[in-house]
Enzyme design. Sequence first.
Site, PDB file in Angstrom:
ATOM      1  N   HIS A 136     -13.310   2.827   9.431  1.00 39.77           N
ATOM      2  CA  HIS A 136     -12.447   1.064   9.012  1.00 39.77           C
ATOM      3  C   HIS A 136     -12.833   0.957   7.338  1.00 39.77           C
ATOM      4  CE1 HIS A 136     -10.104  -1.675  10.891  1.00 39.77           C
ATOM      5  NE2 HIS A 136      -9.052  -1.949   8.976  1.00 39.77           N
ATOM      6  N   ILE A 137     -12.734   2.437   6.557  1.00 40.07           N
ATOM      7  CA  ILE A 137     -13.716   1.427   5.539  1.00 40.07           C
ATOM      8  C   ILE A 137     -12.485   2.042   4.543  1.00 40.07           C
ATOM      9  CG2 ILE A 137     -16.042   1.843   5.757  1.00 40.07           C
ATOM     10  CD1 ILE A 137     -15.561   4.713   4.096  1.00 40.07           C
ATOM     11  N   GLY A 138     -11.454   1.768   4.486  1.00 43.11           N
ATOM     12  CA  GLY A 138      -9.926   1.877   3.735  1.00 43.11           C
ATOM     13  C   GLY A 138     -10.233   1.349   2.418  1.00 43.11           C
ATOM     14  N   GLY A 139     -10.071  -0.281   2.813  1.00 39.95           N
ATOM     15  CA  GLY A 139     -10.012  -1.079   1.589  1.00 39.95           C
ATOM     16  C   GLY A 139     -11.592  -1.528   1.403  1.00 39.95           C
ATOM     17  N   ASP A 159      -9.043   6.474   9.949  1.00 39.63           N
ATOM     18  CA  ASP A 159     -10.218   5.469   9.979  1.00 39.63           C
ATOM     19  C   ASP A 159      -9.871   4.118  10.607  1.00 39.63           C
ATOM     20  OD1 ASP A 159     -11.866   4.306   7.318  1.00 39.63           O
ATOM     21  OD2 ASP A 159     -10.111   3.258   6.657  1.00 39.63           O
ATOM     22  N   SER A 184      -3.984   2.402   9.184  1.00 38.91           N
ATOM     23  CA  SER A 184      -3.168   1.018   8.870  1.00 38.91           C
ATOM     24  C   SER A 184      -3.924   0.598   9.662  1.00 38.91           C
ATOM     25  CB  SER A 184      -2.051   1.279   9.676  1.00 38.91           C
ATOM     26  OG  SER A 184      -1.363   2.020  10.259  1.00 38.91           O
ATOM     27  N   ILE A 215       1.183  -1.351  -0.373  1.00 37.30           N
ATOM     28  CA  ILE A 215      -0.347   0.242  -0.157  1.00 37.30           C
ATOM     29  C   ILE A 215       1.156   1.075   0.121  1.00 37.30           C
ATOM     30  CG2 ILE A 215      -2.256   1.160   1.035  1.00 37.30           C
ATOM     31  CD1 ILE A 215      -2.639  -1.402   2.133  1.00 37.30           C
ATOM     32  N   ASP A 268      10.933   2.121   6.476  1.00 41.20           N
ATOM     33  CA  ASP A 268      10.869   0.947   6.328  1.00 41.20           C
ATOM     34  C   ASP A 268      11.662   0.794   7.601  1.00 41.20           C
ATOM     35  OD1 ASP A 268       8.523  -0.798   5.018  1.00 41.20           O
ATOM     36  OD2 ASP A 268      10.381  -2.035   5.808  1.00 41.20           O
ATOM     37  N   GLU A 321     -13.323  -0.562  18.119  1.00 41.81           N
ATOM     38  CA  GLU A 321     -14.042  -0.440  17.307  1.00 41.81           C
ATOM     39  C   GLU A 321     -15.146  -1.376  17.662  1.00 41.81           C
ATOM     40  OE1 GLU A 321     -12.114  -1.616  13.203  1.00 41.81           O
ATOM     41  OE2 GLU A 321     -10.725   0.613  13.904  1.00 41.81           O
TER      42      GLU A 321
END
Length: 462
Positions: free
Chosen positions: A345-348, A317, A292, A215, A234, A322
């Site tokens: 939590h709708i990123g994907g 997100d 994330s 991503i 990273d 939750e």
Amino acid sequence: MQRSQRKQPAYVLNIKSNAYHIFDFARYFLSCLVSQIQKLNDVLYCIIFVNNMKKITSYPKEKIKILLLENISVKAKQQFQQAGYSNITIVKNALSEKELIKEIKQVHLLGLRSKTQLTPKVFNAAKKLLAAGCYCIGTNQVNMPTAIEHGIAIFNAPFSNTRSVAELVIGSSIMLLRRIPEKNKAAHAGIWLKEAERSYELRGKKIGIIGYGNIGMQVGVLAEALGMEVLYFDIEGKLPLGNAKQMPSIKSLLEGAHIVSLHVPENGATKNLIGKNELSQMQKGSLLINYSRGNVVDIEALTRTLKNNHLGGAAIDVFPDEPEKAGAPFISSLQELPNVILTPHIGGSTEEAQVNIGEDVTFKLLNFLEKGITTGSHSVPALNLPATPNTHRILHIHKNIPGVLSQINKKLASQKINILGQYLKTNESIGYVVLDVDKNLSAEAFRVIKEVKGSIKSRMLW
């Protein structure tokens, strides 16, 4: 004096000549016929073999029980049905531990998303479970040590919603830079907030990506295409895409970026990765985006930083706690802040991503169920192997202890069972053996293999 030979009549010569031609033609015709019969036989064998592969002889398909939870894409159900499986139960919501323990006792394949938790108690109740598919990116909802201990294959779809998340990161960045949340709220309240003050273009800004995986890389590609400068950090060395620049530390990235986007997994090292100190290191007026994991950002520290006007805004997100289902109450200290975009939590969560995830995970589950292929498994060691004709395939999952393969070979040899194909892969805890044996002796081979010391699961395919 030589005797003169009697001359054959012309019609006799023609008959002989034609006979030779007919014989040659017949011989040629027969050779062609034999060749075509052999080719037809090969084709028929392939068709029969493929059909037998589709029919799994070890267990009737109609008796394979499949449970799909949390409103998984209809594409998954369609794929199972196309493969011949009809015993499919669909549950739209997540199940609690108690509910799942009740439902899972007769289940062979389980599909879930991020809310349902596969705990040790659930695995202990799942006596028939062969594999579980997480129809999402992560596998945090699975107690992986217990899955490994029980020899249950766990699959997911780590790349299927990459584009959906990346697009939302870029879209949220634009919305925050242009102060759209504030202006949208004002317009709904009947206030005409037309001004250019503190509204900016995306072009020319620096985006800092923490976690340069699938991503993170996609975000970088989209950002660069829109004229941004890409910085990334990273814990592993990653080759950059385009003109992205790797930063030596998180601190240097935070200090240099106008927008910081987080794309890291959930583990001990990433809990509160962005807290009070890290937020203070960000540029004044910069933006924070977290699509994330919920515990990566200290939400209370972020709330205080936003109220002190050190940051220009945030898009969040994911949250530490939750709601378990859609429509349930949700409370956060970030609510009512005008420069914050909150999403559930709708990123994907796009139609395209859900179709891709449905296809990807279902394909992996079917591959394991019908062929023993474990590519993409997080628990059972990964094996991808070709089928061997005229054999039956036996799968054996065992504890990773010395001498198991030797035991298998000795027991099979003692019964004069020939092994035509053998594959072994291990991880720290378990080993996975795939055997292709003479189909006439496969039942005896299966019985013998189940007696091997350290056995966890055994299964015969075709």
